[in-house]
Structure formats: C-alpha cells, structure tokens
Design an enzyme around this catalytic site. Structure first.
Site, short mmCIF file in Angstrom:
data_model
loop_
_atom_site.label_atom_id
_atom_site.label_comp_id
_atom_site.label_asym_id
_atom_site.label_seq_id
_atom_site.Cartn_x
_atom_site.Cartn_y
_atom_site.Cartn_z
N GLU A 1 8.81 20.76 -33.54
CA GLU A 1 7.61 21.36 -32.99
C GLU A 1 7.60 22.84 -33.34
O GLU A 1 8.57 23.55 -33.06
CB GLU A 1 7.59 21.23 -31.46
N TYR B 1 4.06 13.41 -24.54
CA TYR B 1 5.05 14.42 -24.17
C TYR B 1 5.09 14.50 -22.65
O TYR B 1 4.14 14.96 -22.03
CB TYR B 1 4.64 15.77 -24.78
N ASP C 1 4.66 29.27 -20.39
CA ASP C 1 6.02 29.47 -20.86
C ASP C 1 6.83 30.39 -19.97
O ASP C 1 6.31 31.35 -19.40
CB ASP C 1 5.99 30.03 -22.29
#
Ligand SMILES: Cc1ncc(COP(=O)(O)O)c(C=O)c1O
Lengths: 261, 409
Positions: A49, A174, A60
């Site tokens: 990725e 995912y 994040d």
C-alpha cells in the site's frame, strides 16, 4: 481476475497468511522511497500500500503524521506518487494499492486520477474518507479503468454496510481491527476477531485486518481469522529510524522478512 | 428595545438538505469508516430530538433563563451616521452568557449528547469562544469536557484558555500543521474515532459531515428568528441587507436562515482578508479557494494545485480556517448570498470605531462584519436598513489588540 484477486486466491490455496505492507510514499524523499518500496517487495510483502501524503491526515496517528510531513516537505504530491509507482511497476512483484484521502484525488479530477493510476500500474485504490455512500462517482471511474475499489470496515460498521462494501468493493476488504487512528500497539485487539467473524458471516471476499500490528506473532494471530494482516505504522517507523542509514533498504527488507517468520 | 412578545424560537425542519446531507452539490459525509455509524446515529437522534416538544422546551428554558435570550437588536445610530446615514442595527449576540453566539449551539448539542447517553464532550476551538461555551454547557450538565486548540490560538486567546480551565475543561494544545482551528478539528476527530463509544463530538460551526451543518445552523437559527421579528417591530420593514462574519459559518447561517426566503434582503457574508489575498496570507475561501473535500464535507477550500490544504492567516482566530460551511458554498453558487472580505487592518479599525461610536467592543471576528458596513451604508444611503450580527464581545481580544498597537488605544 485482477492481480489482487490472484494474490488472495493464491494465499488461500497455499493456506498462508498474507502480509499487506503500508509505506508513506515519498518518505523520507522520492528516491529513498523507491528504495524502500523495492525492499518491501524483496522482503516478501504480498500487497504494497502506497500512502499518498496529505496536509491533514485526520485518520492517522503520530507516526504516519510525521512521515506525511517528511514526504510533503520533500515535495511529494499525488502526481509524483503516480510517477513513482510507474517507475517501479516493472520491478515490483506485489500488487500496488494507493491509500489516499479524497481531496488530492478530487483536485486532480477523479476520471483523470483513475486513468493515470491505471497507466502507472496501480491495482487498487482505497480512499480513507470516502465511505461507500460517497464513493459512487469514484467507483465508477475505478471500475472503468479496471482498478479495484477497496473499502474499509470497522468494529462500528453495521451488517448492512458490510454487505454493501463487499458487493461494491473489489480486491479485498480492509478491516480496521480497533477503534482509533493508525499506530502500532503491543497486542492484537479483541475487536479484531469479532470483526473478522462478522465479515466472514456475510461474504467470502478476502479480508485483511489492520491497525496496530507490528510483530510476526500479530500476523500469525490475524491469520486465524483473516486472509492477511496489514502492517503500517511499525514499518513507517523502521523507515524513520533508518532514513539516514546507507543500508535503509536492507533494514526494511529484514523487517518485512521477520514479520513473515 | 426588545419587545416583550419576542421569545427565543428556532426554525427546525423547514430547510433540510437531502437525505445524504447535501445542499445542492455541497455537504455530504466524507468521514473515515469508524465514524460513519456515529454520524448516522447522531443524525437519527438529532432529527428525533428536534421534533420532541420536551427537548425544545428545555432548550428554550436554558436560552431564556441561562443564556439571556432574546438578545437585543440595537440601533447603532452613530455608526449609521458614520456609514452614509443608513440605519444600522446590531444583533447583540455579544450579550449572551459567555459572550458569543457559540453558546446557542453548544447548549443545544450538549442537551443532545446527554440525551444520547454520552458522558464526555469533545470540542475544538479557534477563538476559544466555542471552547468556553462547550466547557460551560459541560459544567451545567455535569459532563466531562476536552477541548482541542491550536497552540498558535492558545497564545493569542490566552484569556479564553484560562476560562475553559476554570470551567473544569481539559484544554489540549495541538502543535501539528498550522496549529490553528483546522488542526484542532483534526485532533478532535482523532479523539472521536477512538472514543466514539462514550464521547460526543460537539462541533462548533456549521461545517463537517452531515448532520452538523444542518444541526448547528438550526441551533443558531434562534438569532435570525429574533432579529427578523425585532427589525419588523423596530423599523416596520425588512432590512435591505443582513451582514455577518464567516469563519466556519455558524453565526452567519444562524442569522441568514430567517431571511433566506425574503428575496428582497441581501445576505452578505464577510470572510477574513488577512494581510493580502495571496496564498497563505488570508482566509477568504470564496476569493482564493476552489471546491474540494475537507473534514467531512464537500465545500470551498483554500488549497494548492495538488489538493493539499494551504495555510491561512487572519488577525481573528475564529475566522482563520481554510474551509467554509457547505451551506454557504451552496448559497454562493445559487447567488442567494454574496461574500465579501475585510482585511486585518479594516477589522482592527472597525474594532476601535465601534468602541468609540457605540461603546461596544466587538470580537475581532464580528469586527469583520462591522468593517463591511461603512461601504454598504454609503451604497444604500439614508434609506437603507442594515442588520449586522454582532456575534461576540471583544474582551478576549483586548490583550492581542493592545500588543498589535503597542498598547495605544
Ligand atoms: C465571536 C465569534 N464570531 C464568529 C466566529 C466565527 O465562527 P462562525 O463562522 O461559525 O460564526 C467565532 C469563532 O470562533 C467567534 O468566536
């Protein structure tokens, strides 16, 4: 059958747990990032990725935030990440997935982005802040270019939405194994197993679990419930610690190999 | 001059976006997967609460007896005389408890949080007014409160940092990016992604993912409801223009809302022109921005050619933000509202002149709206009637203005 489909079919046939490796593209700069990506591939990652650095990475944690800052400071843009991928495609065996926030893609123009991604040899695209409800236009462009649209699932995702993501998505799903932002943790969260069970009950589509993993035992544990484990922040941390090391590639390759041990 | 029959009322449910939260091409829900179920649950809970007479009665009770609503509509005769002779009316949100319109939204959402069973509020703040309002609501309702604030803003709004702590809130400084409002929102969202099980994200402006732009506008609609009734009572007709500053856009949406269907009333939003309309030196989204997707919504955004959000500057922390609420983007695209900007210098001049002419020290955010009145008044002339949303008081800014002027007043 897309390259991602082939990878996951092979993992199932070999009864092996896959490793999906995330790196922030352009960290610490574009030339060294190319070296890192090649090393990840040599280390045996099954899928790579490439994170597109964005000014406001709100999903994040600190490790990827810092990597993003380094990559942006070194002049990395979405267009340059696509060029980087194109320059590596012939040498890298693993499928490449772009991991991006929506705005850089929207700014480029979604159809133009999809075309350039395909031309660069990208296999799938995951847009962090584009849940299935908002992904209609992007998915249509991705499908038109033969790119897999990868959707995220989390412990808070309802059964109906798991079904919808499985139906609309391509490649793999995912699964976010815990609530919170990206970042390595000591243990595998209990929520990982229950999410995997809920996904398995709805679909046979391959599932990769991520968020928090950093060690071979984590990868092996995830293999009991899912097709693959994603390692992100921990790998990005290895890059950060060895950015000035002439053997950056060797360090990265050894870490990825260890994860698969 | 408030007439006794004017009571705080809201405009709930008459101007909803579509089911996906879009105002035309703007809005939506661009959030990480973990937050989708949270914004869905929030939407459901909000739509139910706004229909519930008990919820509305409790909100009205708080606004009346705690906040001090209705706020006056003050005819600023000396400001009018200095602005081409037009009649200028100030909607005095500065006179609310805690000193800005932010309390209208903070109390509404805190009641909703309580109803949803949250024990902890998360908020972001720029100027500190929304942080103070959230900390106040949390204290009143017995909830925990964590406020994220850019360290740059903590320095220029130090008084509000102390007020929040005094009210029992935890203030967490945010160092990343430009260390201002957008970075505080990023950090608040990161908190919420991890704490969604027991925490409520109390967003302070009409931005972010659906339902926030709708919900915040509706909680702020009390401003316009009152102002419209007051101007009809005091001037005998609708105004020619309604003017408000636009950071995220909540005080402007709150006052515009009541006038959107009055085609004769111009709606004018004033953005922060900063030092100059060049990249990084202002926050006038409609002057220097482009459409994009940011912090949960599709809207106008200050960004570079690669889609990264650019730095902003304004003397006012509350307007120093790279995106604008999606309903403003829609009102701009349809031409129903117009957007102007006032630069730092004009805002500072208006800050001083309102103090001298009317004995009212405005927040620097509100001073941007006041700055626009002089030109507009001359354009409209003595027949003109202007309503300005004086969104907050300037106590919080006195120290930083003194620093900028070297202590000269
Ligand atoms: C007094 C005051 N006015 C205006 C604003 C700008 O926000 P909004 O555009 O949401 O009203 C702020 C924000 O902090 C404020 O404190």
């Amino acid at each position: 059958m897309s390259r991602l489909d082939g990878t996951f079919a092979r993992l199932r046939a070999e009864q092996r747990t896959g490793l999906v490796a995330y790196v922030t593209a352009g960290d610490p700069d574009l030339p060294r990032s190319a070296e890192v990506i090649r090393a990840v591939d040599r280390g045996g990652a099954d899928v790579i990725e490439l994170g597109v650095p964005f000014s406001d990475p709100l999903a994040d944690g600190p490790v990827i935030q810092r990597a993003t800052e380094r990559a942006l400071a070194a002049g990395t843009t979405l267009a340059r990440v696509l060029d980087l991928a194109a320059s590596l495609r012939a040498d890298v065996a693993a499928p490449l997935v772009l991991f991006t926030y929506a705005n850089p893609m929207v700014r480029m123009g979604i159809p133009a982005f999809a075309r350039r991604a395909r031309e660069a040899g990208i296999d799938g695209v995951l847009v962090l802040d584009l849940p299935p409800e908002e992904a209609g236009e992007a998915r249509a462009s991705f499908v038109a270019e033969g790119l897999d649209t990868i959707f995220l699932l989390s412990p808070t995702t309802s059964v109906e939405r798991i079904r919808r993501a499985a139906e609309l998505g391509g490649g793999f799903l995912y699964g976010i194994s815990r609530l919170g932002v990206t970042g390595a943790r000591a243990d595998v969260a209990d929520s990982a197993e229950s999410l995997a069970a809920r996904v398995r009950a709805e679909t046979t589509r391959p599932l990769a679990l991520g968020f928090g993993f950093s060690r071979p035992e984590h990868v092996r544990a995830v293999g009991r419930w899912a097709d693959a484990a994603v390692v992100g922040s921990a790998l990005v941390q290895v890059v950060a610690e060895h950015a000035g090391n002439p053997d950056l590639g060797g360090e990265v390759e050894r870490y990825v190999r260890w994860l698969r041990s | 001059m408030t007439t006794p029959e004017i009571v705080p009322t809201h405009n709930f449910g008459t101007r909803d976006p579509d089911a996906r939260g879009y105002f035309g091409a703007f809005g939506g829900r661009f959030v990480p997967e973990t937050l989708v179920s949270a914004v869905e649950a929030l939407t459901e809970a909000y739509l139910e609460a706004r229909r519930d007479p008990a919820f509305r009665a409790e909100l009205t009770r708080l606004l009346t007896h705690y906040v001090g609503r209705p706020t006056p509509l003050w005819e600023a005769a000396r400001l009018g005389a200095a602005s081409g002779g037009a009649r200028v009316f100030l909607k005095r949100e500065d006179l609310t408890h805690t000193g800005a319109h932010k309390i209208n939204n903070a109390l509404g959402q805190a009641l909703l949080a309580q109803r949803m069973g949250a024990r902890r509020l998360i908020a972001e703040t720029g100027a500190g007014q929304h942080g103070v309002a959230s900390a106040t609501a949390a204290a009143l309702l017995g909830l925990e409160c964590v406020v994220y604030m850019g360290t740059e803003d903590m320095a220029r709004q130090a008084l509000n940092v102390f007020r929040m702590r005094l009210l029992g809130a935890e203030v967490r400084g945010v160092d990343s990016g430009s260390a201002t409002l957008k970075d505080a929102i990023n950090e608040a969202m990161r908190d919420w992604v991890a704490s969604v099980a027991d925490s409520y994200y109390l967003l302070g402006s009409a931005l972010g993912p659906h339902p926030y732009p709708l919900m915040v506008r509706e909680f702020q609609s009390v401003i316009g409801q009152e102002a419209r009734a007051q101007i009809l009572a005091q001037a005998g007709r609708l105004p020619d223009a309604v003017v408000a500053s636009v950071g995220g856009g909540s005080n402007a949406m709150g006052i515009f809302d009541a006038f959107v269907d009055d085609a004769s009333v111009r709606l004018i939003g004033v953005e922060a022109g900063g030092e100059a309309i060049t990249i990084g030196r202002h926050a006038a989204r409609f002057a220097g921005g482009a459409e994009g997707v940011f912090q949960g919504t599709r809207t106008w955004l200050l960004q570079d050619d690669d889609g990264n959000v650019t730095a902003t500057h304004s003397v006012s922390a509350g307007l120093d933000y790279a995106a604008v609420g999606p309903e403003h983007a829609w009102l701009q695209s349809t031409g129903r509202a117009e957007y102007a900007w006032a630069d730092d210098r004009a805002a500072l001049a208006a800050f001083e002149s309102l103090a001298r002419l009317e004995g009212i020290v405005p927040a620097l955010e509100s001073a941007h709206a006041v700055a626009h009145v002089a030109a507009l008044g001359r354009e409209l002339g003595p027949e003109g009637i202007i309503v300005v949303n004086l969104s907050g008081r300037g106590d919080k800014d006195v120290q930083s203005v003194a620093n900028l002027t070297g202590g000269r007043a």
